[in-house]
Design an enzyme around this catalytic site. Structure first.
Site, mmCIF file in Angstrom:
data_model
loop_
_atom_site.group_PDB
_atom_site.id
_atom_site.type_symbol
_atom_site.label_atom_id
_atom_site.label_comp_id
_atom_site.label_asym_id
_atom_site.label_seq_id
_atom_site.Cartn_x
_atom_site.Cartn_y
_atom_site.Cartn_z
ATOM 1 N N TYR A 145 0.817 -1.079 0.121
ATOM 2 C CA TYR A 145 0.007 0.061 0.030
ATOM 3 C C TYR A 145 0.824 1.340 -0.056
ATOM 4 O O TYR A 145 0.625 2.232 -0.918
ATOM 5 C CB TYR A 145 -0.886 -0.084 1.201
ATOM 6 C CG TYR A 145 -1.862 1.211 1.361
ATOM 7 C CD1 TYR A 145 -2.754 1.666 0.302
ATOM 8 C CD2 TYR A 145 -2.085 1.984 2.404
ATOM 9 C CE1 TYR A 145 -3.590 2.647 0.128
ATOM 10 C CE2 TYR A 145 -2.718 3.151 2.313
ATOM 11 C CZ TYR A 145 -3.557 3.424 1.378
ATOM 12 O OH TYR A 145 -4.354 4.572 1.675
ATOM 13 N N ARG A 152 1.032 7.068 -6.930
ATOM 14 C CA ARG A 152 -0.204 7.756 -6.950
ATOM 15 C C ARG A 152 0.289 9.159 -6.665
ATOM 16 O O ARG A 152 -0.192 9.945 -7.408
ATOM 17 C CB ARG A 152 -1.381 7.123 -6.141
ATOM 18 C CG ARG A 152 -2.326 7.849 -6.307
ATOM 19 C CD ARG A 152 -3.620 7.522 -5.491
ATOM 20 N NE ARG A 152 -3.337 7.031 -4.162
ATOM 21 C CZ ARG A 152 -4.239 6.720 -3.305
ATOM 22 N NH1 ARG A 152 -5.559 6.461 -3.768
ATOM 23 N NH2 ARG A 152 -4.198 6.380 -2.295
ATOM 24 N N TYR A 202 -1.666 12.894 6.257
ATOM 25 C CA TYR A 202 -1.336 11.839 7.149
ATOM 26 C C TYR A 202 0.262 12.170 7.451
ATOM 27 O O TYR A 202 0.821 12.204 6.737
ATOM 28 C CB TYR A 202 -1.578 10.485 6.810
ATOM 29 C CG TYR A 202 -3.017 9.825 6.867
ATOM 30 C CD1 TYR A 202 -3.808 10.614 7.509
ATOM 31 C CD2 TYR A 202 -3.263 8.825 5.984
ATOM 32 C CE1 TYR A 202 -5.058 9.981 7.644
ATOM 33 C CE2 TYR A 202 -4.561 8.180 6.377
ATOM 34 C CZ TYR A 202 -5.490 8.697 7.027
ATOM 35 O OH TYR A 202 -6.663 8.282 7.195
ATOM 36 N N ARG A 215 -12.213 12.542 1.339
ATOM 37 C CA ARG A 215 -13.127 11.677 2.074
ATOM 38 C C ARG A 215 -14.567 11.329 1.528
ATOM 39 O O ARG A 215 -15.050 10.381 1.719
ATOM 40 C CB ARG A 215 -13.408 12.246 3.819
ATOM 41 C CG ARG A 215 -12.103 12.391 4.351
ATOM 42 C CD ARG A 215 -11.543 10.999 4.552
ATOM 43 N NE ARG A 215 -10.242 11.336 5.461
ATOM 44 C CZ ARG A 215 -9.774 10.353 5.842
ATOM 45 N NH1 ARG A 215 -9.964 8.994 5.519
ATOM 46 N NH2 ARG A 215 -8.608 10.402 6.789
ATOM 47 N N GLU A 321 -14.058 -1.649 6.970
ATOM 48 C CA GLU A 321 -14.201 -0.120 6.297
ATOM 49 C C GLU A 321 -15.379 -0.398 5.329
ATOM 50 O O GLU A 321 -15.924 -1.317 4.948
ATOM 51 C CB GLU A 321 -12.848 -0.283 4.967
ATOM 52 C CG GLU A 321 -12.856 0.884 4.335
ATOM 53 C CD GLU A 321 -11.560 0.977 3.503
ATOM 54 O OE1 GLU A 321 -10.880 0.900 3.806
ATOM 55 O OE2 GLU A 321 -11.815 1.389 2.346
HETATM 56 C C1 LIG Z 1 -9.370 3.562 5.206
HETATM 57 C C2 LIG Z 1 -8.611 4.678 4.702
HETATM 58 O O1 LIG Z 1 -8.076 4.678 3.473
HETATM 59 C C3 LIG Z 1 -8.494 3.647 2.405
HETATM 60 C C4 LIG Z 1 -7.616 3.990 1.437
HETATM 61 C C5 LIG Z 1 -7.919 4.823 0.427
HETATM 62 C C6 LIG Z 1 -6.954 5.258 -0.655
HETATM 63 O O2 LIG Z 1 -5.414 4.859 -0.627
HETATM 64 O O3 LIG Z 1 -7.316 5.329 -2.039
HETATM 65 C C7 LIG Z 1 -9.082 5.235 0.425
HETATM 66 C C8 LIG Z 1 -10.203 4.964 1.270
HETATM 67 C C9 LIG Z 1 -9.796 3.818 1.972
HETATM 68 O O4 LIG Z 1 -10.258 2.730 1.372
HETATM 69 C C10 LIG Z 1 -8.201 5.718 5.711
HETATM 70 O O5 LIG Z 1 -7.003 6.374 5.284
HETATM 71 O O6 LIG Z 1 -9.161 6.070 6.317
#
Ligand SMILES: C=C(O[C@@H]1C=C(C(=O)O)C=C[C@H]1O)C(=O)O
Length: 327
Positions: A145, A152, A202, A215, A321
């Site tokens: 990830y 990205r 973050y 979000r 999630e």
């Molecule tokens: C759950 C989280 O992230 C996850 C990762 C994401 C991404 O990297 O595109 C987008 C939303 C969620 O699926 C979070 O950071 O709150």
């Protein structure tokens, strides 16, 4: 025949495989098969269809169908299969093996940005990324990830544009794939959650580059809600406790879609959890699926389309999630 009820209703629906096959492409822009195996993006009845390995053997396949609002034109661009109808563009692509996918993710995202720019659908409003072994580490200790987020982020840096709502989730196989939808001309507003630090801010301890997403994205009265988990500020809360993680996640969703948060972003209206439709739930441990399903069923409407997948989530300590669409 799929028909949208105007721009303020969602174009998206979650269907059974039989239901999708019965449509035979009629009124379909594109689709994603959440299914028991991986495969290349292909054409079915003239529509781009992405298979994602997210269902365990014997589980039901779910097809996410994006409806067309008129005549559809299709094509391929640098590995992406796409379809557009003058209003919305749907596109899907395979990024490659997920281990060490950073550079491939960068290229795939740059191809996506080039496509939306060339075809004239500049308003990306929702993206999904499915990563096999999302929390696995390669030989150098780099997490899949984290690697994906680096590629990205570089793409967004090289070709700047607003970050839309997104999901970054585990898959059971198939490497790294993505799909997205973009709009030609509508008003688009990207939202943050008052209870969470924006993901793109973050701190570094979660990875060398922060995740590039908002979000939620509001498009002409429809709210596309990103994958949301048990995170407050930037920290995972209630590690190990699936019930409390689910409750925190639902509270995060309620704060995100509520009237106060919409007003904070200069938008009218607002929603409650019972307004969410096309709800997708991801559960890390298969044994937690019944508990999470029960908790969600208590909060979401019986009329919501609802699918649960037992797949990994992007942090080792996140157990659940949830995402959806409010309109
Ligand atoms: C759950 C989280 O992230 C996850 C990762 C994401 C991404 O990297 O595109 C987008 C939303 C969620 O699926 C979070 O950071 O709150």
């Amino acid at each position: 025949m799929l028909r949208t009820g105007g721009i303020t209703s969602s174009r998206c629906s979650l269907r059974t495989a039989e239901d999708f096959d019965r449509l035979a492409g009629d009124g379909v822009l594109g689709a994603v098969r959440y299914t028991t195996g991986a495969g290349p993006v292909g054409w079915e009845h003239g529509c781009p269809v992405l298979p994602l390995h997210m269902v365990r053997p014997g589980g039901p396949e779910v097809v996410e169908v994006w409806a067309a609002s008129g005549p559809v034109r299709t094509g391929e661009h640098r590995g992406l299969h796409y379809a557009h109808d003058g209003e919305v563009l749907f596109a899907a692509g395979h990024i490659g093996p997920s281990a060490g996918c950073g550079e491939a993710a960068r290229e795939a995202y740059l191809a996506a940005f080039e496509l939306v720019d060339r075809l004239g659908y500049p308003h990306l409003f929702r993206m999904w990324n499915a990563l096999e072994g999302i929390t696995d580490r390669d030989g150098r200790g780099t997490e899949v990830y984290a690697e994906f987020c680096v590629g990205r982020a570089r793409a967004f840096e090289e070709s700047p544009r607003p970050m839309p709502a997104a999901t970054g989730i585990g898959a059971l196989g198939g490497g790294a794939s993505f799909y997205f939808v973009a709009h030609r001309a509508g008003r688009v507003v990207h939202l943050e959650n008052p209870l969470q630090v924006p993901a793109h801010e973050y701190p570094r301890r979660y990875g060398p580059r922060s995740p590039s997403f908002a979000r939620a994205t509001w498009l002409e009265g429809v709210l596309h809600v990103s994958g949301t988990a048990s995170i407050l500020d930037d920290a995972t809360v209630c590690p190990g406790d699936v019930v409390r993680q689910c409750q925190v996640t639902l509270a995060n969703l309620a704060a995100l879609v509520g009237r106060d948060n919409l007003a904070r972003h200069g938008l009218p209206g607002g929603w409650v959890l019972r307004d969410l439709r096309q709800v997708k739930v991801y559960v890390k441990r298969p044994e937690d699926v019944p508990t999470v399903t029960r908790l969600c069923r208590e909060e979401f409407s019986r009329r919501a389309e609802f699918a649960v997948f037992a797949v990994d989530v992007c942090r080792p300590d996140l157990l659940v999630e949830i995402e959806g669409i409010a309109s």
